[in-house]
Motif scaffolding. Structure first.
Motif, short mmCIF file in Angstrom:
data_model
loop_
_atom_site.label_atom_id
_atom_site.label_comp_id
_atom_site.label_asym_id
_atom_site.label_seq_id
_atom_site.Cartn_x
_atom_site.Cartn_y
_atom_site.Cartn_z
N PRO A 428 0.81 -1.22 0.00
CA PRO A 428 0.00 0.00 0.00
C PRO A 428 0.85 1.27 0.00
N LYS A 429 1.99 1.23 0.70
CA LYS A 429 2.86 2.42 0.75
C LYS A 429 3.44 2.74 -0.62
N LYS A 430 3.72 1.69 -1.39
CA LYS A 430 4.36 1.90 -2.69
C LYS A 430 3.36 1.96 -3.84
N ALA A 431 2.06 1.90 -3.52
CA ALA A 431 1.03 1.82 -4.58
C ALA A 431 1.08 3.02 -5.52
N CYS A 432 1.26 4.22 -4.96
CA CYS A 432 1.27 5.42 -5.81
C CYS A 432 2.52 5.43 -6.69
N ASP A 433 3.67 5.06 -6.11
CA ASP A 433 4.90 4.98 -6.90
C ASP A 433 4.76 3.95 -8.02
N ARG A 434 4.12 2.81 -7.70
CA ARG A 434 3.92 1.76 -8.69
C ARG A 434 3.01 2.25 -9.83
N ARG A 435 2.01 3.03 -9.45
CA ARG A 435 1.08 3.54 -10.47
C ARG A 435 1.81 4.46 -11.45
N ILE A 436 2.69 5.29 -10.92
CA ILE A 436 3.49 6.17 -11.78
C ILE A 436 4.38 5.33 -12.68
N ASN A 437 5.01 4.31 -12.09
CA ASN A 437 5.90 3.43 -12.84
C ASN A 437 5.17 2.75 -14.00
N GLU A 438 3.97 2.21 -13.72
CA GLU A 438 3.19 1.53 -14.75
C GLU A 438 2.71 2.51 -15.82
#
Length: 544
Positions: A428-438
């Motif tokens: 959950p903490k990395k979800a926003c970073d992952r969304r940007i990455n994708e």
């Protein structure tokens, strides 16, 4: 070990009412979000140092969304209370604090400002006595609006809002022009951006996928079947809901607020083998799980499935934040279908984790041999020079079989399980970073797709011999990819799968495709080079 990422702040009803009034006052846009600009004005009344406020924001906005919702706001206020009492602020501050009896912080001049705000509100609407509810973000309307006007920057109140705006204004026109949705991935919807992070479990039958989910939830979910034989014959999405129920695939795929509309491309045969299992659970507030059918060995599994199993797993892999490949000591062989499934995860290597489950069914000596055999099997399938991390454990509700593995093995299991759960905690903490990455990954894929399509269009003759030229281009597609790669200096590893591209391309007339439009390409380049970095700067910690 609880894997919910952040402590859920608790407080009395009286305190909650106070925080609700404060939140409504601080939320200048009335959209249920406190941005960095709102926070700097409001938190200034706490009279804390900039360093302390920087730490408060960093802990409250642990998901790095760039805003605080009501729950995060309560967390921030409780941290401010602790700081005002002279406590040092760190990640564990609220874990050991008695948050229920923690009084709201002292906010200098706040009561006067709230009273003045309420008085002005009554004067402007004397006949209306209605408590206004937080309005949903404007971004909800963006994907349904037929207006061609650009989305105003003032309506962007989070990083995800910014990505939605950039997608609609800059990336989607490129995707539509070159039919990216037909070849690679369906067009994104509002729910694709707002979906909770997902974890998908893949493995052969009876490797403990469903039991693993049950172990994390500490309860069974609706529709779960567990047994030594192949029991799960469908894809099941386990997500949060108001009550316990199972929703059929055809129903869930047409719901606008669910991110599964893209699955309709796999047809009714798949949707009849897809369902959503909802239940109220604190962990499911943060993470959604995808349970998959056990992969069986034998060629009949490829020919007798009525849908594209590999295609479905690839679709979910794109949406997921973590992919767990489960093995057990008695099923180390990787069947042809499992090999195809793992091959379909290409490009998502950073999401893959390997779990050797039920490892307490063998003794320490056998476990060493099993681990070596598993690494050898994976080495033949995962074509990477790096060794994948393999977590060893027994993820079920039964105590570890210490008689087989001994005290040293038990300690190893506990440490391995803690490592894996830490990985899950970070999702959950990395979800926003992952969304940007994708999002960035998708933009680059769309650019390469546009170059390929426009190149093929350029190779077509104006009048005669179109059918013959099209067949030649399809037959020599790998060579055409190489030409595009050399012309535009693109990394070859980012190009799509040749066989899949051929299959889709054969259903189109290449001469009907669009020629290269440099403006669309430049728009996406500007987005990657300037807009996204600027968006991240706008929503970073306001006290940095």
């Amino acid at each position: 070990m609880d894997i919910v990422s952040a402590p859920i702040s608790s407080c009395t009803r009286e305190h909650q009412k106070i925080y609700q009034d404060w939140f409504s006052f601080a939320d200048s846009d009335g959209d249920g979000r406190i941005t960095g600009a709102d926070a700097t004005k409001f938190f200034a009344m706490a009279k804390l140092s900039r360093t302390e406020l920087k730490q408060v924001w960093a802990i409250a906005d642990s998901k790095r969304q760039g805003f605080l919702g009501f729950q995060e706001f309560v967390t921030a206020m409780q941290l401010v209370s602790l700081a005002q009492a002279g406590n040092e602020i760190n990640q564990d501050s609220l874990t050991y604090a008695d948050t229920e009896n923690l009084n709201p912080p002292t906010m200098e001049g706040l009561d006067t400002l709230i009273a003045k705000s309420k008085r002005l509100s009554k004067e402007s609407s004397p006949d209306v006595d209605v408590i206004s509810k937080p309005q949903p973000p404007l971004s909800v309307q963006w994907f349904t609006s037929k207006s061609a006007k650009k989305i105003p920057l003032s309506s962007v109140t989070s990083i995800v809002d910014g990505l939605k705006r950039l997608y609609l204004e800059k990336l989607k026109p490129l995707e539509v022009t070159y039919r990216f949705n037909d070849f690679v991935s369906p067009l994104l919807t509002n729910s694709d951006f707002d979906a909770k992070p997902m974890v998908m479990l893949l493995g052969q039958y009876s490797t403990g996928k469903t039991t693993f989910i049950k172990h994390l939830l500490r309860t069974s979910y609706p529709g779960a079947h567990i047994g030594p034989e192949p029991t799960t014959d469908r894809f099941v999405v386990v997500m949060s809901g108001p009550d316990e129920r199972s929703i059929p695939g055809n129903t869930i795929a047409v719901q606008a607020d669910m991110p599964y509309s893209g699955l309709t491309t796999f047809g009714t045969a798949f949707l009849s083998k897809f369902e959503c299992s909802q239940m109220p659970h604190p962990l499911l507030e943060h993470i959604t799980f995808v349970d998959t059918p056990g992969v069986l060995s034998g060629e009949k599994q490829r020919t007798q499935r009525s849908y594209d199993f590999t295609g479905v797993t690839s679709w979910f892999a794109t949406k997921c934040d973590l992919i767990l490949l489960l093995f057990d000591p008695h099923k180390l062989d990787i069947s042809d279908e499992f090999k195809r499934v793992i091959g379909s995860l290409r490009g998502h290597d950073d999401k893959i984790r390997v779990v050797l489950n039920k490892a307490d069914q063998v003794d320490t000596q056998q476990l060493m041999r099993v681990y070596g055999a598993l690494m050898w099997s994976l080495g033949k399938v995962l074509n990477t020079p790096e060794v994948n991390r393999v977590y060893i454990g027994s993820f079920n509700d039964k105590p570890v079989n210490e008689s087989a593995i001994g005290p040293i093995g038990k300690e190893l299991f506990e440490r391995e399980q803690d490592d894996l759960l830490s990985d899950l905690k970070d999702i959950p903490k990395k979800a926003c970073d992952r969304r940007i990455n994708e999002f960035v990954k998708r933009a680059r894929a769309a650019k390469i797709h546009a170059y390929i399509i426009s190149h093929l269009r350029k190779e077509m003759p104006a009048m005669m011999g179109k059918a013959k030229t099209q067949q030649r281009l399809i037959d020599n597609l790998e060579d055409e990819f190489a030409k595009v790669q050399r012309e535009f200096h693109l990394p070859m590893g980012d190009f799509p799968n040749v066989d899949h591209f051929k299959e889709v391309l054969s259903g189109y007339s290449i001469d009907k495709f669009e020629k290269l439009k440099p403006k669309l390409i430049q728009s996406v380049d500007d987005m990657l080079g300037y807009d996204i970095p600027e968006l991240l700067r706008s929503f970073r910690n306001p006290y940095e």
